[in-house]
Design a protein around this motif. Structure first.
Motif, short mmCIF file in Angstrom:
data_model
loop_
_atom_site.label_atom_id
_atom_site.label_comp_id
_atom_site.label_asym_id
_atom_site.label_seq_id
_atom_site.Cartn_x
_atom_site.Cartn_y
_atom_site.Cartn_z
N PHE A 1 0.85 -1.20 0.00
CA PHE A 1 0.00 0.00 0.00
C PHE A 1 0.89 1.25 0.00
CE2 PHE A 1 -3.57 -2.69 1.78
CZ PHE A 1 -4.50 -2.40 0.80
N GLY A 2 1.99 1.19 0.76
CA GLY A 2 2.91 2.32 0.81
C GLY A 2 3.56 2.61 -0.53
N ALA A 3 3.91 1.55 -1.24
CA ALA A 3 4.55 1.74 -2.56
C ALA A 3 3.57 2.41 -3.53
CB ALA A 3 5.00 0.38 -3.11
N SER A 4 2.31 1.95 -3.48
CA SER A 4 1.30 2.56 -4.35
C SER A 4 1.16 4.05 -4.01
CB SER A 4 -0.04 1.84 -4.15
OG SER A 4 -1.08 2.55 -4.77
N ARG A 5 1.14 4.35 -2.71
CA ARG A 5 0.97 5.75 -2.27
C ARG A 5 2.16 6.61 -2.66
NH1 ARG A 5 -0.51 4.97 3.10
NH2 ARG A 5 -2.51 4.51 2.09
N ALA A 6 3.36 6.06 -2.52
CA ALA A 6 4.57 6.84 -2.86
C ALA A 6 4.54 7.23 -4.33
CB ALA A 6 5.82 6.02 -2.54
N GLU A 7 4.13 6.31 -5.19
CA GLU A 7 4.04 6.61 -6.62
C GLU A 7 2.98 7.67 -6.88
OE1 GLU A 7 6.92 5.25 -8.11
OE2 GLU A 7 5.53 5.01 -9.79
N LEU A 8 1.84 7.53 -6.21
CA LEU A 8 0.74 8.46 -6.42
C LEU A 8 1.14 9.88 -5.99
CD1 LEU A 8 -2.24 8.14 -7.42
CD2 LEU A 8 -2.92 8.28 -5.03
N VAL A 9 1.81 9.97 -4.85
CA VAL A 9 2.24 11.29 -4.35
C VAL A 9 3.19 11.92 -5.37
CG1 VAL A 9 3.62 12.46 -2.57
CG2 VAL A 9 1.88 10.78 -1.90
N ALA A 10 4.20 11.16 -5.78
CA ALA A 10 5.23 11.73 -6.65
C ALA A 10 4.72 12.03 -8.05
CB ALA A 10 6.42 10.77 -6.72
N GLN A 11 3.95 11.09 -8.61
CA GLN A 11 3.57 11.23 -10.03
C GLN A 11 2.33 12.06 -10.25
OE1 GLN A 11 3.15 7.73 -12.37
NE2 GLN A 11 4.99 6.77 -11.58
N ARG A 12 1.38 12.03 -9.30
CA ARG A 12 0.09 12.66 -9.57
C ARG A 12 -0.24 13.79 -8.59
NH1 ARG A 12 -3.55 9.35 -12.41
NH2 ARG A 12 -4.42 11.37 -12.95
N ILE A 13 -0.09 13.52 -7.26
CA ILE A 13 -0.63 14.49 -6.29
C ILE A 13 0.21 15.77 -6.26
CG2 ILE A 13 -1.21 14.89 -3.86
CD1 ILE A 13 -1.73 11.88 -3.58
#
Ligand code: TYD
Length: 205
Positions: free
Chosen positions: A68-80
């Motif tokens: 779940f953390g890996a998914s979130r890290a990608e989302l923060v960096a790439q999208r949010i």
């Protein structure tokens, strides 16, 4: 930076419906909005979603937390972060509080580990407002089961989901940016409460 608003809550509380309603209402008044759901929103995040929620297999609690953390890290960096920097208001269907509730409360991972991981994963990024749609676990699971077959997390049993609910309520009691809303009310009423929160806290076009 523009506002970051997270929707949180147990299964079947209506987060996804309320998020879509808020997106439509904000967009109609000219606010640029980006809506995202966890896990997912990136190639890696979608792979994590099918790994964690697709099958019925066992995953160790720490492996689950890190995925779940890996998914979130990608989302923060790439999208949010890019969206916030470009002036878009970001609506999130689940964020770090989901890990505290499910992996912390549900799976029993110590909260201190979660806090440390949050810092790595989200670099200290926190929602300006978290809308916590609260519903007793029995009611939420019954609603979720009527919709479609239960996924891996939904099928964890009532005790698990009661622990999840407890962490959510504690979070709302200890943090003014987490607002608890009674999700057993009619959909229109919940939507109005959400609108009041959003319009009173943020400057919108
Ligand atoms: P999803 O199908 O998106 O449903 P919903 O968010 O509407 O309940 O399922 C996401 C599931 O993943 C949900 O059971 C909660 C769980 N989850 C965690 O356990 N930890 C997390 O950090 C996140 C983001 C989700």
């Amino acid at each position: 930076m523009s506002p970051l608003i997270a929707f949180e809550g147990p299964e079947g509380a209506g987060k996804t419906t309320q998020l879509a309603r808020l997106d439509r209402r904000l967009s109609a008044m000219g606010q640029r909005v980006l809506s995202l759901a966890e896990p997912g929103g990136t190639e890696l995040g979608e792979a994590v979603r099918s790994l964690l929620l697709g099958g019925g297999g066992q995953t160790s609690p720490v492996a689950e937390l890190l995925l779940f953390g890996a998914s979130r890290a990608e989302l923060v960096a790439q999208r949010i972060l890019p969206a916030l920097a470009a002036g878009e208001l970001v609506l999130l269907d689940r964020f770090t509080l989901s890990s505290r509730a499910y992996q912390g409360g549900g799976r029993g991972i110590p909260q201190i580990w979660l806090e440390q991981l949050e810092f790595w994963v989200a670099g200290g990024l926190r929602p300006d407002l978290t809308l916590l749609l609260d519903l007793p676990p029995e009611q939420g699971l019954a609603r979720a089961a009527r919709r479609q077959p239960l996924d891996r997390m939904e099928g964890q049993g009532l005790q698990f989901h009661a622990r999840v609910a407890r962490v959510y309520r504690e979070a709302a009691a200890g943090d003014a940016s987490v607002v608890l809303l009674d999700a057993a009310q009619p959909q229109e009423v919940v939507a109005e409460r959400i609108w009041e929160q959003v319009t009173s806290r943020f400057q919108l076009p």
